[in-house]
Design a protein around this motif. Sequence first.
Motif, PDB file in Angstrom:
ATOM      1  N   CYS A  82      17.261 -14.139   1.513  1.00  0.00           N
ATOM      2  CA  CYS A  82      16.474 -12.943   1.220  1.00  0.00           C
ATOM      3  C   CYS A  82      15.231 -12.891   2.100  1.00  0.00           C
ATOM      4  O   CYS A  82      14.931 -11.862   2.716  1.00  0.00           O
ATOM      5  N   LEU A  83      14.513 -14.002   2.174  1.00  0.00           N
ATOM      6  CA  LEU A  83      13.311 -14.033   3.005  1.00  0.00           C
ATOM      7  C   LEU A  83      13.632 -13.820   4.481  1.00  0.00           C
ATOM      8  O   LEU A  83      12.911 -13.106   5.187  1.00  0.00           O
ATOM      9  N   LEU A  84      14.710 -14.425   4.961  1.00  0.00           N
ATOM     10  CA  LEU A  84      15.062 -14.277   6.373  1.00  0.00           C
ATOM     11  C   LEU A  84      15.483 -12.848   6.704  1.00  0.00           C
ATOM     12  O   LEU A  84      15.112 -12.313   7.757  1.00  0.00           O
ATOM     13  N   VAL A  85      16.222 -12.209   5.815  1.00  0.00           N
ATOM     14  CA  VAL A  85      16.639 -10.825   6.050  1.00  0.00           C
ATOM     15  C   VAL A  85      15.429  -9.891   6.034  1.00  0.00           C
ATOM     16  O   VAL A  85      15.288  -9.022   6.905  1.00  0.00           O
ATOM     17  N   VAL A  86      14.552 -10.071   5.062  1.00  0.00           N
ATOM     18  CA  VAL A  86      13.343  -9.239   5.001  1.00  0.00           C
ATOM     19  C   VAL A  86      12.483  -9.492   6.239  1.00  0.00           C
ATOM     20  O   VAL A  86      11.922  -8.555   6.817  1.00  0.00           O
ATOM     21  N   GLY A  89      13.893  -7.581   9.260  1.00  0.00           N
ATOM     22  CA  GLY A  89      13.529  -6.173   9.163  1.00  0.00           C
ATOM     23  C   GLY A  89      12.046  -5.951   9.376  1.00  0.00           C
ATOM     24  O   GLY A  89      11.630  -4.996  10.039  1.00  0.00           O
ATOM     25  N   ASP A  90      11.256  -6.846   8.843  1.00  0.00           N
ATOM     26  CA  ASP A  90       9.812  -6.745   8.990  1.00  0.00           C
ATOM     27  C   ASP A  90       9.394  -6.937  10.448  1.00  0.00           C
ATOM     28  O   ASP A  90       8.573  -6.193  10.974  1.00  0.00           O
ATOM     29  N   VAL A  98       2.878  -1.491   9.939  1.00  0.00           N
ATOM     30  CA  VAL A  98       2.027  -2.171   8.959  1.00  0.00           C
ATOM     31  C   VAL A  98       0.828  -2.811   9.651  1.00  0.00           C
ATOM     32  O   VAL A  98      -0.291  -2.772   9.138  1.00  0.00           O
ATOM     33  N   LYS A  99       1.040  -3.371  10.810  1.00  0.00           N
ATOM     34  CA  LYS A  99      -0.031  -4.038  11.547  1.00  0.00           C
ATOM     35  C   LYS A  99      -1.133  -3.047  11.941  1.00  0.00           C
ATOM     36  O   LYS A  99      -2.286  -3.426  12.110  1.00  0.00           O
ATOM     37  N   HIS A 100      -0.771  -1.794  12.069  1.00  0.00           N
ATOM     38  CA  HIS A 100      -1.746  -0.765  12.402  1.00  0.00           C
ATOM     39  C   HIS A 100      -2.765  -0.590  11.277  1.00  0.00           C
ATOM     40  O   HIS A 100      -3.935  -0.299  11.529  1.00  0.00           O
ATOM     41  N   TYR A 101      -2.339  -0.763  10.015  1.00  0.00           N
ATOM     42  CA  TYR A 101      -3.210  -0.554   8.866  1.00  0.00           C
ATOM     43  C   TYR A 101      -3.776  -1.854   8.286  1.00  0.00           C
ATOM     44  O   TYR A 101      -4.808  -1.839   7.633  1.00  0.00           O
ATOM     45  N   PHE A 102      -3.068  -2.946   8.459  1.00  0.00           N
ATOM     46  CA  PHE A 102      -3.509  -4.241   7.952  1.00  0.00           C
ATOM     47  C   PHE A 102      -3.691  -5.174   9.140  1.00  0.00           C
ATOM     48  O   PHE A 102      -3.069  -5.005  10.173  1.00  0.00           O
ATOM     49  N   TYR A 106       3.699  -9.293   9.225  1.00  0.00           N
ATOM     50  CA  TYR A 106       4.767  -9.574   8.269  1.00  0.00           C
ATOM     51  C   TYR A 106       4.347  -9.376   6.812  1.00  0.00           C
ATOM     52  O   TYR A 106       4.568 -10.233   5.960  1.00  0.00           O
ATOM     53  N   LEU A 107       3.769  -8.235   6.522  1.00  0.00           N
ATOM     54  CA  LEU A 107       3.309  -7.938   5.163  1.00  0.00           C
ATOM     55  C   LEU A 107       4.466  -7.924   4.165  1.00  0.00           C
ATOM     56  O   LEU A 107       4.359  -8.503   3.083  1.00  0.00           O
ATOM     57  N   LEU A 108       5.560  -7.274   4.508  1.00  0.00           N
ATOM     58  CA  LEU A 108       6.688  -7.191   3.566  1.00  0.00           C
ATOM     59  C   LEU A 108       7.265  -8.572   3.266  1.00  0.00           C
ATOM     60  O   LEU A 108       7.616  -8.872   2.120  1.00  0.00           O
ATOM     61  N   THR A 109       7.343  -9.401   4.279  1.00  0.00           N
ATOM     62  CA  THR A 109       7.854 -10.758   4.069  1.00  0.00           C
ATOM     63  C   THR A 109       6.919 -11.531   3.149  1.00  0.00           C
ATOM     64  O   THR A 109       7.371 -12.252   2.257  1.00  0.00           O
ATOM     65  N   ARG A 110       5.632 -11.360   3.341  1.00  0.00           N
ATOM     66  CA  ARG A 110       4.659 -12.039   2.480  1.00  0.00           C
ATOM     67  C   ARG A 110       4.751 -11.544   1.042  1.00  0.00           C
ATOM     68  O   ARG A 110       4.661 -12.334   0.101  1.00  0.00           O
ATOM     69  N   VAL A 111       4.937 -10.244   0.868  1.00  0.00           N
ATOM     70  CA  VAL A 111       5.048  -9.678  -0.486  1.00  0.00           C
ATOM     71  C   VAL A 111       6.302 -10.219  -1.177  1.00  0.00           C
ATOM     72  O   VAL A 111       6.250 -10.620  -2.347  1.00  0.00           O
ATOM     73  N   VAL A 112       7.418 -10.241  -0.471  1.00  0.00           N
ATOM     74  CA  VAL A 112       8.653 -10.767  -1.063  1.00  0.00           C
ATOM     75  C   VAL A 112       8.495 -12.251  -1.392  1.00  0.00           C
ATOM     76  O   VAL A 112       8.928 -12.703  -2.467  1.00  0.00           O
ATOM     77  N   ALA A 113       7.866 -13.008  -0.518  1.00  0.00           N
ATOM     78  CA  ALA A 113       7.635 -14.427  -0.796  1.00  0.00           C
ATOM     79  C   ALA A 113       6.772 -14.601  -2.041  1.00  0.00           C
ATOM     80  O   ALA A 113       7.061 -15.457  -2.890  1.00  0.00           O
ATOM     81  N   LEU A 114       5.732 -13.789  -2.168  1.00  0.00           N
ATOM     82  CA  LEU A 114       4.886 -13.868  -3.360  1.00  0.00           C
ATOM     83  C   LEU A 114       5.646 -13.493  -4.625  1.00  0.00           C
ATOM     84  O   LEU A 114       5.465 -14.120  -5.673  1.00  0.00           O
ATOM     85  N   ILE A 115       6.501 -12.487  -4.543  1.00  0.00           N
ATOM     86  CA  ILE A 115       7.309 -12.102  -5.706  1.00  0.00           C
ATOM     87  C   ILE A 115       8.222 -13.259  -6.119  1.00  0.00           C
ATOM     88  O   ILE A 115       8.322 -13.593  -7.309  1.00  0.00           O
ATOM     89  N   LEU A 116       8.865 -13.880  -5.148  1.00  0.00           N
ATOM     90  CA  LEU A 116       9.752 -15.009  -5.456  1.00  0.00           C
ATOM     91  C   LEU A 116       8.959 -16.186  -6.034  1.00  0.00           C
ATOM     92  O   LEU A 116       9.410 -16.849  -6.967  1.00  0.00           O
TER      93      LEU A 116
END
Length: 160
Positions: A82-86, A89-90, A98-102, A106-116
């Motif tokens: 799951c993390l590798l696929v996200v 894509g990320d 995302v890098k333009h605003y933050f 790899y914001l999405l990958t970090r969010v998924v990692a935090l959820i897990l």
Amino acid sequence: MKIEIRDTAVGMISVIKEQFFILATFVATIFSPVFPMVASVLLFIVLDTLTGLVKAKYVKEARNSNSMKRGLLPKLIIYTACLLVVYIGDRYITNQFVKHYFLFDYLLTRVVALILIFIEIWSIDENFKSIFGKSLVDYFKKFMNIFKGFLRNKLDNQSN
């Protein structure tokens, strides 16, 4: 004739090893930014498994290697995949937006990692509650209140 075949086979094996090493280096280079996130998630999976084993021993549940394989191995594989696929894509689709605003990658990958990780912490908390009768959250709140009182005393003593 036999020597030529043997030399050819040894040469082919050497080339295959070299190509495999190049491929492994390429894959490791692509996935190196996600390694700390994968390692963090895997650490919490292991902690959850250990607290689950302690809980099973405490409440006298029967555990064997088959139940461990059904629970631990699929979770390790699914969470890592799951993390590798996200991450893919990320990295190749959303990272530039995302890098333009933050200010980090790899914001999405970090969010998924935090959820897990939160899923695993929740499970660890349930195991902790079964063993000790009290939630880790309760212990954390109690610790924070003690720490807050300590800081207040320090700040009051410094101002006087």
